[in-house]
Motif scaffolding. Structure first.
Motif, short mmCIF file in Angstrom:
data_model
loop_
_atom_site.label_atom_id
_atom_site.label_comp_id
_atom_site.label_asym_id
_atom_site.label_seq_id
_atom_site.Cartn_x
_atom_site.Cartn_y
_atom_site.Cartn_z
N ARG A 16 28.84 -29.44 -13.85
CA ARG A 16 27.43 -29.80 -13.72
C ARG A 16 27.19 -31.22 -14.24
NH1 ARG A 16 24.92 -26.10 -16.96
NH2 ARG A 16 25.49 -24.53 -15.42
N THR A 17 27.80 -31.55 -15.37
CA THR A 17 27.66 -32.88 -15.95
C THR A 17 28.24 -33.94 -15.03
OG1 THR A 17 27.80 -31.91 -18.17
CG2 THR A 17 28.15 -34.29 -17.98
N LYS A 55 25.88 -34.49 -12.12
CA LYS A 55 24.71 -35.28 -12.49
C LYS A 55 25.06 -36.76 -12.65
CE LYS A 55 21.84 -31.75 -14.56
NZ LYS A 55 21.04 -31.35 -15.70
N GLU A 62 25.34 -38.20 -9.16
CA GLU A 62 24.00 -38.39 -8.57
C GLU A 62 23.31 -39.61 -9.18
OE1 GLU A 62 21.93 -34.74 -9.20
OE2 GLU A 62 23.13 -33.64 -7.71
#
Length: 148
Positions: A35-36, A39, A42
């Motif tokens: 997830r990190t 992010k 992105e």
């Protein structure tokens, strides 16, 4: 991203992760890390888009990979606006080396034309086949400090 990690190194990382975090917490840690990373990607893409929009339409072909010096030089050499291919093709190293070899061995060159590489700084050709004449066979040639 991980192109330089081999299979043995990957297994070692997994074993260390299991030992440090335990088999119970490992799946949650993998989810958090992925997830990190997502992010961060992105954020990076949005920053690139912001920079492109701020630069304006004249930089529409701008790629951030071009900031890498190797990529920049490779891209500029592919364009070849300077005529480097013609210069590279005009230089025949094999022919030049054959002429030098023939001159050293005292043979006549294969072609009768002289090239600029076999001429000295004054423009005249150097004849390596002539031996210096000496009146006394025991006389030593003059000392040349530049040759040693």
């Amino acid at each position: 991203m991980f192109n330089d990690i081999g299979p043995l190194e990957l297994v070692t990382i997994v074993v260390i992760a299991v030992l440090v975090f335990g088999p119970d917490k490992l799946p949650k840690m993998i989810q958090d890390v992925s997830r990190t990373i997502r992010k961060i990607r992105e954020f990076s893409e949005s920053a690139k888009q912001d920079i492109r929009s701020e630069l304006g339409p004249e930089f529409k072909d701008f790629e951030f990979e071009d900031l890498n010096p190797k990529t920049f030089i490779r891209k500029q050499l592919e364009n070849d606006d300077l005529g480097l291919k013609e210069i590279r093709n005009g230089f025949d190293l094999k022919k030049e080396m054959a002429e030098v070899t023939d001159a050293v061995h005292g043979r006549e060159p294969e072609s009768s034309t002289s090239s600029s590489a076999s001429s000295g700084p004054t423009g005249g050709t150097v004849d390596m086949t002539k031996k210096p004449t000496s009146t006394d066979p025991d006389e030593r040639p003059p000392f040349d400090a530049d040759a040693t």
